[in-house]
Design a protein around this motif. Structure first.
Motif, short mmCIF file in Angstrom:
data_model
loop_
_atom_site.label_atom_id
_atom_site.label_comp_id
_atom_site.label_asym_id
_atom_site.label_seq_id
_atom_site.Cartn_x
_atom_site.Cartn_y
_atom_site.Cartn_z
N TYR A 41 90.85 128.86 52.93
CA TYR A 41 91.77 128.23 52.31
C TYR A 41 92.79 127.51 53.39
N ASP A 42 92.70 128.32 54.47
CA ASP A 42 93.62 128.12 55.40
C ASP A 42 92.54 126.48 55.97
N ALA A 43 90.89 127.02 56.57
CA ALA A 43 90.37 126.00 56.76
C ALA A 43 90.13 124.69 55.82
N SER A 44 90.45 124.80 54.35
CA SER A 44 90.99 123.75 53.52
C SER A 44 91.74 122.57 53.77
N MET A 45 92.64 123.24 54.00
CA MET A 45 94.25 122.75 53.73
C MET A 45 94.53 121.90 55.24
N GLU A 46 93.99 122.54 56.53
CA GLU A 46 93.78 122.02 57.48
C GLU A 46 93.04 120.87 57.33
N GLY A 47 92.34 120.60 56.99
CA GLY A 47 91.10 119.93 56.84
C GLY A 47 92.10 118.40 55.84
N ILE A 48 92.25 118.93 54.78
CA ILE A 48 93.81 117.91 53.94
C ILE A 48 94.21 117.17 54.73
N GLN A 49 94.98 118.57 55.55
CA GLN A 49 96.02 117.68 56.24
C GLN A 49 95.61 117.18 57.73
N HIS A 50 94.33 117.10 58.50
CA HIS A 50 93.43 115.57 58.93
C HIS A 50 93.65 114.93 58.61
N LEU A 51 93.06 115.16 56.99
CA LEU A 51 92.92 113.39 56.30
C LEU A 51 94.20 112.59 56.25
N LYS A 52 95.28 113.15 55.26
CA LYS A 52 97.10 113.52 55.49
C LYS A 52 97.78 112.57 57.15
N ASP A 53 96.94 112.45 58.00
CA ASP A 53 97.19 112.72 59.57
C ASP A 53 96.54 111.01 59.06
N TRP A 54 95.14 111.30 59.65
CA TRP A 54 94.24 109.47 59.71
C TRP A 54 94.63 108.68 58.46
N SER A 55 94.74 109.39 57.50
CA SER A 55 95.62 107.75 56.04
C SER A 55 96.41 107.64 56.65
N SER A 56 97.58 108.37 57.17
CA SER A 56 98.90 107.49 57.79
C SER A 56 99.03 106.25 58.71
N HIS A 57 97.98 106.64 58.94
CA HIS A 57 97.64 105.28 60.06
C HIS A 57 96.70 104.18 59.73
N ASN A 58 96.08 104.69 58.69
CA ASN A 58 94.69 104.05 58.95
C ASN A 58 94.50 103.77 56.92
N ASP A 59 95.59 104.34 56.17
CA ASP A 59 94.99 104.21 54.88
C ASP A 59 95.81 104.33 53.53
N PRO A 60 96.50 103.77 53.37
CA PRO A 60 98.35 103.86 52.58
C PRO A 60 98.06 104.23 51.44
N ARG A 61 96.69 104.03 50.65
CA ARG A 61 96.72 103.95 49.22
C ARG A 61 95.99 105.53 49.07
N MET A 62 95.10 105.94 49.94
CA MET A 62 94.93 107.28 50.47
C MET A 62 95.90 108.39 50.58
N ASN A 63 96.52 107.78 51.45
CA ASN A 63 98.03 108.65 51.80
C ASN A 63 98.30 109.04 50.35
N GLU A 64 98.75 108.31 49.71
CA GLU A 64 99.71 108.65 48.69
C GLU A 64 98.92 109.27 47.87
N ALA A 65 97.59 109.03 47.74
CA ALA A 65 96.81 110.19 47.09
C ALA A 65 96.92 111.51 47.38
N LEU A 66 96.82 111.29 48.38
CA LEU A 66 96.84 112.65 49.68
C LEU A 66 98.40 113.45 49.04
N ALA A 67 99.78 112.69 49.77
CA ALA A 67 100.87 112.96 48.95
C ALA A 67 100.51 113.79 47.65
N LEU A 68 100.11 113.75 46.87
CA LEU A 68 99.99 114.05 45.04
C LEU A 68 98.87 115.34 45.13
N TRP A 69 97.73 115.40 46.01
CA TRP A 69 96.75 115.82 46.01
C TRP A 69 97.51 117.47 46.46
#
Length: 132
Positions: A41-69
């Motif tokens: 669980y912790d590893a998964s949440m950490e991975g999702i957080q890394h995707l959120k951090d990356w997408s906040s600078h690189n892919d706004p639409r992905m960032n929107e989806a991850l905000a709802l994930w």
């Protein structure tokens, strides 16, 4: 390495609404995972957080989806109104968990796992968790 991107299936207004609508059951399933396998669980949440951090600078639409994930799981698959052939998830690894949830109002339903000699009553509301 491939650049992460939002899946085509998720990149619609309807999919965003669906993510919102499945928040409550997804949080419950994530909570179950946090009890069954806290490290995963912790590893998964950490991975999702890394995707959120990356997408906040690189892919706004992905960032929107991850905000709802709504879940610690990185994949949600929906199988509707059918039997599935025996299969093995090629994208999974030993020790990773899958949760299968039966929703709806159909009866009777059985989950058969022949290689383990199991047949489980799989009525609506049933969740089966197993290591891949």
């Amino acid at each position: 390495m491939d650049t992460p991107s939002i899946s085509a299936d998720l990149n619609t207004a309807a999919a965003f609404q669906w993510l919102w609508e499945i928040t409550f059951p997804s949080v419950i399933l994530s909570g179950a995972l946090s009890i069954m396998h806290p490290q995963f669980y912790d590893a998964s949440m950490e991975g999702i957080q890394h995707l959120k951090d990356w997408s906040s600078h690189n892919d706004p639409r992905m960032n929107e989806a991850l905000a709802l994930w709504p879940t610690a799981f990185t994949n949600i698959s929906v199988i509707a109104n059918r039997s599935t052939p025996l299969h093995c998830d090629p994208h999974s690894c030993a020790g990773w968990y899958d949760l299968l949830v039966n929703v709806g109002d159909h009866k009777p339903c059985v989950m058969a796992i022949p290689n383990l000699g199991l047949e489980l009553l799989y009525t609506p509301g049933t969740t089966v968790a197993f290591s891949s």
